[in-house]
Design an enzyme around this catalytic site. Structure first.
Site, short mmCIF file in Angstrom:
data_model
loop_
_atom_site.label_atom_id
_atom_site.label_comp_id
_atom_site.label_asym_id
_atom_site.label_seq_id
_atom_site.Cartn_x
_atom_site.Cartn_y
_atom_site.Cartn_z
N HIS A 126 0.77 -1.34 0.35
CA HIS A 126 0.05 0.05 0.23
C HIS A 126 1.21 0.83 0.23
O HIS A 126 1.96 1.51 0.66
CB HIS A 126 -0.48 -0.25 0.98
N ASP A 128 1.25 4.65 0.99
CA ASP A 128 1.30 5.16 3.27
C ASP A 128 2.56 4.43 3.25
O ASP A 128 3.36 4.59 4.14
CB ASP A 128 0.55 4.99 3.68
N HIS A 129 2.91 2.83 2.17
CA HIS A 129 4.33 2.12 3.86
C HIS A 129 5.49 1.73 2.34
O HIS A 129 6.39 1.16 2.65
CB HIS A 129 3.47 0.95 3.80
N HIS A 336 0.55 4.09 13.66
CA HIS A 336 -0.16 4.17 12.24
C HIS A 336 -1.52 4.24 12.98
O HIS A 336 -2.97 3.63 12.23
CB HIS A 336 -0.62 3.14 11.65
#
Length: 408
Positions: A126, A128-129, A336
């Protein structure tokens, strides 16, 4: 079975090799890669980090630095996900877990040099990683090689991002991508070194996702009562007493009996850290993460919307606390957080030590199932120093050694 890929660049044609040749070369190149007196956890904030933080990592220390603690997209006070483990044994080594956009800039802010990063470990694909990977990899690969571990598809993402989005083609020779199969069972060992081992297992999320367990090798120390006996009874006593450096712990008595020197040494168990990606159920990694010193677990939501959060492949603060209790973790680091957390913090005084109401809700909810004093609410640039475990006495006494020598 193998899960490593090497990026290849055809300099003569100044282009990526054709898809067919790339598939062939991928198959050919794949192979399996197999503060000593600190008594408590030390938690520091950004103000103590930004002045060359790596100078504060003493011999024997392990620190976990939260470079990004938000989710989905950055906010005023939180960058997206990234965690760095700094381990100083004989020399300082860093292991980066996830690399959301802006991670390179976060490293610059923290005062931590990218030269200390020995490996990058991605939990899932994903944005955001992983969106911070291209810039960080180009910066590192300009000077040296770097290994990157992650799920299937990571290789293709890096290839396209670097080849189509930059002119850093030569850097590809220094980037080695290790991909896990889409569906794998059991444990994959990414790093199997004398000081640190890093293991990977799949965990449940909306896409293939990996959880990592970092294990420090145990340390051994001679019992003061044993040393004089060894000096007196063994001709090669110097070699025996240096077994910690040589990692050769075996010795032979006169009758040919082989003994293990570690039986007469006190043992300091290695520390264990678990870093999970986004997950709604990390049960598959539970036995591997058992009794860890610190677990880094997502806390995307709170109890009120638990069913919705779980259906999206995420966890609430309560779910994180339940899993930490289940595996017997000493400390739980919640991270997170959703965008609402950053929105509230953006209007607050950054020097204010009080948690905002949303984070307070995370803390109170989690403390219902896990000790409140052992919960850490992550902020960007937070540093958690992991204390050494208590020393265990030798298995055998000095008298046992004398008896073994007498029998020989």
């Amino acid at each position: 079975r193998p899960f490593i890929q090497h990026i290849r660049w055809n300099r003569r044609q100044q282009s990526i090799v054709s898809h067919r040749r790339w598939q062939q070369s991928r198959c050919v190149s794949r192979h399996m890669i197999p503060g000593d007196d600190q008594k408590d956890f030390v938690i520091q904030s950004f103000t103590t980090l930004k002045n060359s933080h790596t100078q504060d990592v003493g011999i024997g220390q392990i620190q976990v630095v939260t470079l990004g603690t938000g989710s989905l997209s950055p906010t005023v006070t939180r960058n997206v996900t990234s965690n760095l483990i700094l381990h100083n044994q004989k020399e300082l080594a860093g292991y980066l877990f996830d690399c959301g956009e802006g991670t390179l800039r976060q490293l610059m802010f923290s005062g931590i040099k990218h030269t200390f990063i020995n490996g990058i470990f991605i939990t899932h694909l994903h944005g955001d990683h992983i969106f911070g990977l291209p810039s960080l990899l180009l910066t590192i690969a300009e000077y040296r090689s770097i290994n990157v571990y992650g799920p299937t598809g990571l290789f293709e993402f890096i290839r396209i991002a670097i080849c189509q989005g930059s002119s850093g083609h030569d850097a590809l020779n220094n980037i080695h991508v290790h991909e896990f199969p889409k569906k794998f069972t059991g444990t994959k060992t990414c790093i199997d070194g004398p000081e640190v081992k890093i293991h990977a297992r799949s965990i449940k999320h909306s896409v293939p996702c990996i959880g990592y367990v970092i294990e420090e090798a145990p340390r051994y120390k001679w019992d003061p009562e044993i040393v004089p006996i060894i000096r007196k009874e063994f001709e090669n006593w110097e070699k025996i007493l240096k077994c910690r450096e040589t990692q050769d712990f075996t010795s032979v008595l006169k009758n040919g009996e082989v003994i293990d020197c570690r039986d007469w040494m006190s043992k300091i168990p290695g520390r264990k850290i678990t870093i999970l990606g986004d997950t709604s159920d990390p049960s598959n990694i539970a036995d591997l993460a058992n009794a860890c010193d610190l677990i880094v677990h997502e806390s995307t939501g709170v109890t009120g919307n638990e069913d919705i959060i779980r259906s999206r492949g995420h966890s609430t603060a309560r779910m994180a606390g339940l899993f930490a209790s289940r595996i017997g973790a000493k400390k739980l680091l919640l991270t997170h957080f959703g965008r609402a957390v950053g929105s509230v913090e953006g209007s607050a005084d950054e020097d204010d030590e009080d948690l905002n109401l949303i984070l307070q809700d995370h803390l109170e909810t989690c403390s219902q199932v896990f000790p409140k004093d052992d919960i850490i609410i992550a902020r960007d640039f937070l540093s958690v120093s992991i204390p050494r475990r208590e020393s265990l006495p030798p298995k055998l006494s000095s008298q046992d050694l004398k008896d073994a020598i007498a029998k020989s």
